[in-house]
Design a protein around this motif. Structure first.
Motif, PDB file in Angstrom:
ATOM      1  N   LYS A 281       0.852  -1.190   0.000  1.00 19.60           N
ATOM      2  CA  LYS A 281       0.000   0.000   0.000  1.00 19.60           C
ATOM      3  C   LYS A 281       0.888   1.241   0.000  1.00 19.60           C
ATOM      4  O   LYS A 281       2.085   1.166   0.283  1.00 19.60           O
ATOM      5  N   ASP A 292      -7.263  -2.740  10.723  1.00 21.80           N
ATOM      6  CA  ASP A 292      -7.671  -3.886   9.908  1.00 21.80           C
ATOM      7  C   ASP A 292      -7.992  -5.127  10.747  1.00 21.80           C
ATOM      8  O   ASP A 292      -8.240  -6.203  10.201  1.00 21.80           O
ATOM      9  N   ASP A 352      -2.521  -7.933  -1.357  1.00 23.16           N
ATOM     10  CA  ASP A 352      -3.292  -6.999  -0.521  1.00 23.16           C
ATOM     11  C   ASP A 352      -4.731  -7.473  -0.306  1.00 23.16           C
ATOM     12  O   ASP A 352      -5.464  -6.903   0.493  1.00 23.16           O
ATOM     13  N   GLY A 382     -11.977  -1.756   0.250  1.00 22.54           N
ATOM     14  CA  GLY A 382     -12.207  -0.347  -0.028  1.00 22.54           C
ATOM     15  C   GLY A 382     -13.428  -0.177  -0.930  1.00 22.54           C
ATOM     16  O   GLY A 382     -14.128   0.834  -0.863  1.00 22.54           O
TER      17      GLY A 382
HETATM   18  N1  BES Z   1      -7.879  -3.965   4.664  1.00 22.20           N
HETATM   19  C1  BES Z   1      -8.122  -3.698   3.299  1.00 22.20           C
HETATM   20  C2  BES Z   1      -9.488  -3.078   3.034  1.00 22.20           C
HETATM   21  C3  BES Z   1      -9.719  -1.700   3.568  1.00 22.20           C
HETATM   22  C4  BES Z   1      -9.522  -0.617   2.745  1.00 22.20           C
HETATM   23  C5  BES Z   1     -10.175  -1.504   4.838  1.00 22.20           C
HETATM   24  C6  BES Z   1      -9.776   0.651   3.202  1.00 22.20           C
HETATM   25  C7  BES Z   1     -10.413  -0.237   5.308  1.00 22.20           C
HETATM   26  C8  BES Z   1     -10.232   0.848   4.483  1.00 22.20           C
HETATM   27  C9  BES Z   1      -8.043  -4.972   2.481  1.00 22.20           C
HETATM   28  O1  BES Z   1      -7.181  -5.939   2.945  1.00 22.20           O
HETATM   29  C10 BES Z   1      -7.563  -4.583   1.128  1.00 22.20           C
HETATM   30  O2  BES Z   1      -6.445  -4.176   1.019  1.00 22.20           O
HETATM   31  N2  BES Z   1      -8.426  -4.720   0.143  1.00 22.20           N
HETATM   32  C11 BES Z   1      -8.089  -4.380  -1.176  1.00 22.20           C
HETATM   33  C12 BES Z   1      -8.565  -5.494  -2.054  1.00 22.20           C
HETATM   34  C13 BES Z   1      -8.050  -5.417  -3.444  1.00 22.20           C
HETATM   35  C14 BES Z   1      -6.567  -5.676  -3.484  1.00 22.20           C
HETATM   36  C15 BES Z   1      -8.780  -6.439  -4.263  1.00 22.20           C
HETATM   37  C16 BES Z   1      -8.799  -3.079  -1.516  1.00 22.20           C
HETATM   38  O3  BES Z   1      -9.919  -2.879  -1.046  1.00 22.20           O
HETATM   39  O4  BES Z   1      -8.207  -2.255  -2.176  1.00 22.20           O
END
Ligand code: BES
Ligand code: MN
Ligand code: ZN
Length: 500
Positions: A281, A292, A352, A382
């Motif tokens: 990220k 998280d 991610d 997200g």
């Molecule tokens: N923990 C994140 C999701 C998240 C994003 C939680 C913003 C709180 C606020 C999750 O592990 C993640 O990174 N999801 C990715 C998925 C993608 C790589 C398919 C995302 O949402 O960008």
């Protein structure tokens, strides 16, 4: 201050028979419906006793009783009440428990700002239900006044409200106690989420589970990395493998004294930090990823509340696969194949998308417990925040009746959920060339493919998935939530279990 159950209380609550007219103390909270700010009957009498302060205040501040609106004034003339605080309730026909919670929260904050130590609240009874009304006032006040100064070098020297009398709500002692137990769970979840990744780790989460289990008499099972290996949890361990900290698979159980009528399970995503892994990220996202583990925090918060409330005949399992998602020389590579504990193989096209990997093994483990229903909570995508914004969690379910149960529980709690589709067709986006599935689909519908991924790991047990990425955190004060962690989900879960 701790009560006789050892719950830390910010405020001492008391249900009293007397009405506003007979009360004396620092701050009297008087509530008014929108469009009903004429002082008649007992309010007129009260105003007389307060030397016309109410009437003056309403006129001077053009107080209309709009929901959450406030006006406060000093009562002169050596009155036995130092300050009056007016709080608006909105229109009478629209009164909800959430409206009472929000009014109580606004009034409590105002009482604090007005430096009132002893406070009384005169709020209307919702739907003839004094117990639910009292419970909601307790929630509004406790959640609004909660302060987390664990990480400040000096304790907060701010003024505190010592006591709140609930006027006209005599006989609601049980509901007050229950409200405090629920808030103890919510505030635990808030503390866990707010604690940074160098204070809240898989190890400290396991220690917290140990503390909860011994305090509340829960059964506890903590699986080490080796235990997880034996169970074939390749997806969870793939995420964990770059961390210098050992993963902890945590399973607490509340067992009622009798044979349970229903066995329920709550599963929470527990990433104490999500760097993204090698799909790292960037600033503008990574720095918030201590939250998280919000799903695990809600799970632990619910365990605390349920362990205190001790439902008569419901067994509840609390499960979280806790780890960090880090980078290192032994991190999983984008493109790696992992095998989950149900034998399914996963191509990691994005490191991610790790939450679904940890949850897959947690869900397989949980289903093997033979429970009647599973609810998982996860800060999963997200994309869900883009779809529903900061205040609303997404709900996916394979069972209309379980979805309805959870929905009802959330409405009672004032926590907003919106049902989203488990659109099977979108699973095509997860098709892999050489493995059973990829862990990441295309960007459109990203929260839906995440839910469809999880569904591959629940065979037949009725299941609800809640994506809480939006409401787990708030950047600014909102209703009874102060800025920061909200403890979202705990009150919904507790209502679900209590009404199961
Ligand atoms: N923990 C994140 C999701 C998240 C994003 C939680 C913003 C709180 C606020 C999750 O592990 C993640 O990174 N999801 C990715 C998925 C993608 C790589 C398919 C995302 O949402 O960008
Ligand atoms: Mn991630
Ligand atoms: Zn994550």
């Amino acid at each position: 201050m701790a009560n006789d159950q050892g719950i830390m209380m910010m405020v001492k609550f008391q249900a009293v028979e007397s009405e506003a007219l007979d009360w004396s103390g620092d701050g009297l909270v008087v509530s008014l419906f929108e469009g009903e700010v004429e002082l008649t009957g007992s309010l007129a009498q009260l105003d007389e006793k307060l030397l016309g302060t109410l009437k003056e205040l309403i006129a001077e501040k053009e107080f209309e009783g709009k929901p959450g609106s406030l006006a406060a004034a000093r009562v002169g003339g050596g009155s036995s009440i130092r300050k009056v605080i007016l709080v608006g309730l909105g229109r009478k026909e629209n009164l909800t428990l959430e409206g009472i919670r929000l009014a109580a929260a606004a009034a409590a904050r105002s009482a604090k700002a007005e430096k009132c130590k002893t406070v009384a609240m005169s709020l209307p009874v919702w739907n003839g239900d004094a117990a639910k009304t009292a419970g909601s006032i307790v929630e509004g006040v406790e959640l609004a006044l909660f302060q987390d100064s664990r990480f400040k070098s000096e304790p907060d020297k701010n003024h505190t409200v010592d006591s709140v009398d609930l006027l006209g709500l005599a006989g609601t002692e049980g509901a007050i106690a229950q409200g405090l137990q629920i808030c103890a769970g919510v505030n635990l979840a808030r503390e866990l989420v707010a604690a940074p990744a160098n204070a809240c780790t898989p190890i400290t989460m396991a220690e917290m589970a140990q503390a909860l289990a011994s305090e509340l008499g829960l059964e506890l099972e903590i699986l080490s990395k080796e235990d997880c290996e034996k169970l074939g949890m390749g997806a969870f361990l793939g995420v964990a493998q770059a961390s210098d900290l050992p993963p902890k698979f945590i399973h607490m159980t509340y067992k009622p004294p009798v044979t349970p009528r229903r066995k329920l399970a709550i599963v929470g995503k527990g990433l104490t930090f999500d760097s993204g892994g090698l799909n790292l990220k960037t600033q503008g996202g990574i720095e918030t990823m201590k939250m998280d583990m919000g799903g695990a925090a809600a799970t632990f918060g619910a365990a605390k509340a349920i362990g205190l409330l001790k439902p008569a005949d419901i067994e509840v399992h609390f499960v979280s696969a806790v780890t960090e998602n880090m980078i290192s020389g032994h991190a999983m590579h984008p493109g790696d194949f992992l095998t989950a504990s149900n034998g399914k193989t996963i191509e990691i096209n994005n490191t991610d998308a790790e939450g679904r990997l940890t949850l897959s093994d947690a869900l397989v483990f949980t289903e093997k417990l033979g429970v009647d229903a599973i609810v998982d909570l996860a800060t999963l995508t997200g994309a869900c925040v883009i779809a529903l914004g900061d205040d609303i969690a997404g709900l996916w379910s394979t069972s209309d009746s379980l979805a309805a149960e959870v929905h009802q529980a959330s409405e009672l709690a004032g926590e907003k959920l919106w049902r989203m589709p488990l659109e099977e067709k979108y699973f095509e986006g997860l098709k892999a060339m050489h493995a059973d599935m990829k862990n990441t689909g295309p960007r459109p519908g990203g929260s839906i493919t995440a839910a469809l991924f999880l569904k591959q790991f629940v065979e037949k047990t009725p299941w609800v998935h809640l994506d809480i990425a939006g409401p787990v955190w708030t950047d600014k004060e909102k209703g009874y939530n102060s800025a920061g962690a909200t403890g979202f989900g705990v009150r919904t879960l507790v209502n679900w279990v209590l009404n199961a």
